[in-house]
Enzyme design. Structure first.
Site, PDB file in Angstrom:
ATOM      1  N   HIS A 403       0.826  -1.219   0.000  1.00 52.32           N
ATOM      2  CA  HIS A 403       0.000   0.000   0.000  1.00 52.32           C
ATOM      3  C   HIS A 403       0.858   1.266   0.000  1.00 52.32           C
ATOM      4  O   HIS A 403       0.348   2.360   0.142  1.00 52.32           O
ATOM      5  CB  HIS A 403      -0.933   0.002   1.201  1.00 52.32           C
ATOM      6  CG  HIS A 403      -0.315   0.540   2.461  1.00 52.32           C
ATOM      7  ND1 HIS A 403       0.895   0.095   2.939  1.00 52.32           N
ATOM      8  CD2 HIS A 403      -0.723   1.482   3.327  1.00 52.32           C
ATOM      9  CE1 HIS A 403       1.174   0.754   4.047  1.00 52.32           C
ATOM     10  NE2 HIS A 403       0.219   1.598   4.310  1.00 52.32           N
ATOM     11  N   ALA A 405       5.265   2.849   0.324  1.00 55.09           N
ATOM     12  CA  ALA A 405       6.696   2.592   0.402  1.00 55.09           C
ATOM     13  C   ALA A 405       7.070   1.959   1.749  1.00 55.09           C
ATOM     14  O   ALA A 405       8.001   1.176   1.841  1.00 55.09           O
ATOM     15  CB  ALA A 405       7.464   3.887   0.197  1.00 55.09           C
TER      16      ALA A 405
END
EC number: 6.5.1.-
Length: 479
Positions: A403, A405
């Site tokens: 979803h 980094a």
DNA sequence: ATGTGC
């Protein structure tokens, strides 16, 4: 963490009796000390940092089971995996049978992403940018939005989501809804995950939002929230799959905007209530699980499981409307500055939700559903690129994708005295970020996050997603 | 995640 250190960690897990092997880019860990125990796939790019705490949390999640029936059947961790506050790591995907685990979703129910394209090119956008910022600063950061509505439309929202809310509001709009294009909103419902309309019930919502009579003044709807949540203008920098991009209606050079937000205080209220409910429902006389992750068992109390899923859906519906109204604020202000500019929805999806799958449930905490053909939106940090992708339904990773980094440094580590807060050290060079508080810029600076590129590449190589478009940030709003 | 806490 360096690979050697990572290897040592997995060796330590092996010593604890956990079967650990490395196969095709992912660590495969048999997490429970029993023959039929679940296996966790932990997908990590080469030389990638991962916290021991996150792995310990994953191992803890694997152990959750109910004495009267219900167990974890499989888990995976996405490459943006990092430790969570409530005992469950962000980036955990857990498959359960005959039970659900309210704590596995936590409080940020239906945190998710929304992407719109616009008819504006970069030059036209930049010409109106200052006026737009002046207007949006008030909307997003100073609390001047107006989403006053009747208790009836709030009820319609909680029970039926966007379908209920739009039909309740369109004939008798109030507040900012008087300026909404309801025909457009209804046409776009098929571009929202589950039509933004899940089977909820107002009885699970905070009572303050449902007065017996009169108008509701809710200060949560149309607000961004904290942490990694944002509203951002971007430019479509590169198309990576032209056919899919055409289907998404996204063109190179276009200005787009992206929204990352959730169910605000409603999810917090419902999440907390159900973690307590699950604890209270634990069979009397049996020892508590040391993880304090309490499941609700289907065999033990099927009504309670159904009620929990209904409560989660209630918060999810609120989050869908929150993101839709954040987008409406954007559209209404863009019309003021640029005239009649179309800004169609590409997609809106949750990355914090429990969904039925196969003969059980999948709970994703900070992980996108990525079934075959589904749009997936993965944001970078505020200085780095975000992506539109297409899901490939990888069974090995339970049709999921990351979803974002993933955090590399805690908020505290970023903001404490002695830390280098120069623009270069924060990775903020060339980034325009509008915040109410300076500390948010520091806590959420690009260098607080892991690099997005290897995360996308690794998931592409693993057959989880196919990148469609890369979007570069122009202007970020963070509350 | 949360107008919160390291």
């Amino acid at each position: 963490m360096q690979p050697k250190k990572l290897l040592r960690l997995f060796k330590a897990l092996q010593k604890k009796g956990l079967d650990t092997t490395y196969q095709n880019g992912a660590y495969r860990v048999a997490l429970a000390n029993r023959a039929d125990g679940p296996v966790a796939e932990v997908l990590l790019p080469p030389d990638f940092p991962v916290e021991v705490k996150a792995l310990k949390q994953l191992a803890q999640l694997a152990e959750v089971h109910h004495p009267n029936g219900g167990k974890v059947t499989a888990l995976c961790a996405t490459p943006d995996f990092h430790p969570g506050d409530a005992g469950v790591a962000i980036g955990s995907v857990v498959q359960t049978k005959d039970m659900v685990i309210p704590a596995a979703v936590g409080s940020d129910i239906n945190c998710g992403m929304r992407l719109h394209t616009t008819e504006l090119n970069l030059d036209r956008f930049l010409a109106g940018k200052d006026r737009l910022v002046a207007l949006l600063r008030g909307d997003y950061l100073l609390g001047s939005r107006d989403v006053t509505q009747t208790a009836a439309s709030m009820q319609a929202l909680f029970s039926e989501g966007l379908i209920g809310w739009t039909s309740a509001m369109r004939d008798n709009p109030s507040g900012m809804a008087t300026r909404c294009d309801f025909h457009q909103l209804e046409c776009e419902l098929d571009r929202v995950f589950a039509n933004g309309s899940m089977a909820g019930d107002p009885r699970w919502a905070p009572p303050a939002l449902l007065p017996d009579a009169g108008l509701v003044r809710d200060d949560g709807l149309g607000t961004i929230g904290g942490g990694n949540h944002f509203v951002e203008f971007q430019v479509v920098e590169e198309l990576l799959d032209t056919r899919a991009a055409y289907r998404a209606g996204i063109k190179q050079g276009q200005v787009a905007f992206m929204i990352h937000s959730g169910s605000r205080h409603v999810g917090k209220f419902i999440g907390k209530h159900w973690r307590m409910r699950a604890e209270a429902a634990w069979p009397k006389g049996l020892p508590y699980p040391t993880s304090r992750l309490f499941p609700l068992s289907q065999a033990d109390n099927p009504d309670l499981v159904a009620a929990y899923l209904e409560a989660e859906a209630t918060a999810a519906n609120y989050a869908f409307l929150n993101r839709m109204l954040l987008a409406e604020i954007m559209r209404q202000r863009m019309r003021q500055v640029f005239g009649e500019v179309a800004a169609p929805l590409v997609y809106d999806l949750p990355h914090n939700i429990t969904l039925p799958r196969g003969d059980g449930w999948i709970t994703r905490k900070g992980a996108c559903p990525a079934e075959s053909g589904q749009w997936v939106i993965i944001p970078g940090s505020m200085g780095t690129a975000s992506y539109l992708l297409e899901g490939l339904g990888s069974e090995r990773f339970h049709a999921s994708a990351s979803h974002g980094a993933g955090r590399a440094r805690s908020r505290f580590a970023m903001s404490r005295g002695g830390a280098d807060k120069s623009e270069a050290a924060l990775g903020l060079t060339g980034v325009t970020c509008i915040t109410l508080r300076e500390e948010r810029r520091i806590e959420e600076a690009p260098n607080a996050y892991k690099p997005i590129q290897p995360i996308i590449k690794t998931q592409q190589a693993a057959g989880m997603v196919r990148p469609v478009a890369k979007l570069r940030p122009i202007l970020t709003f963070k509350a």
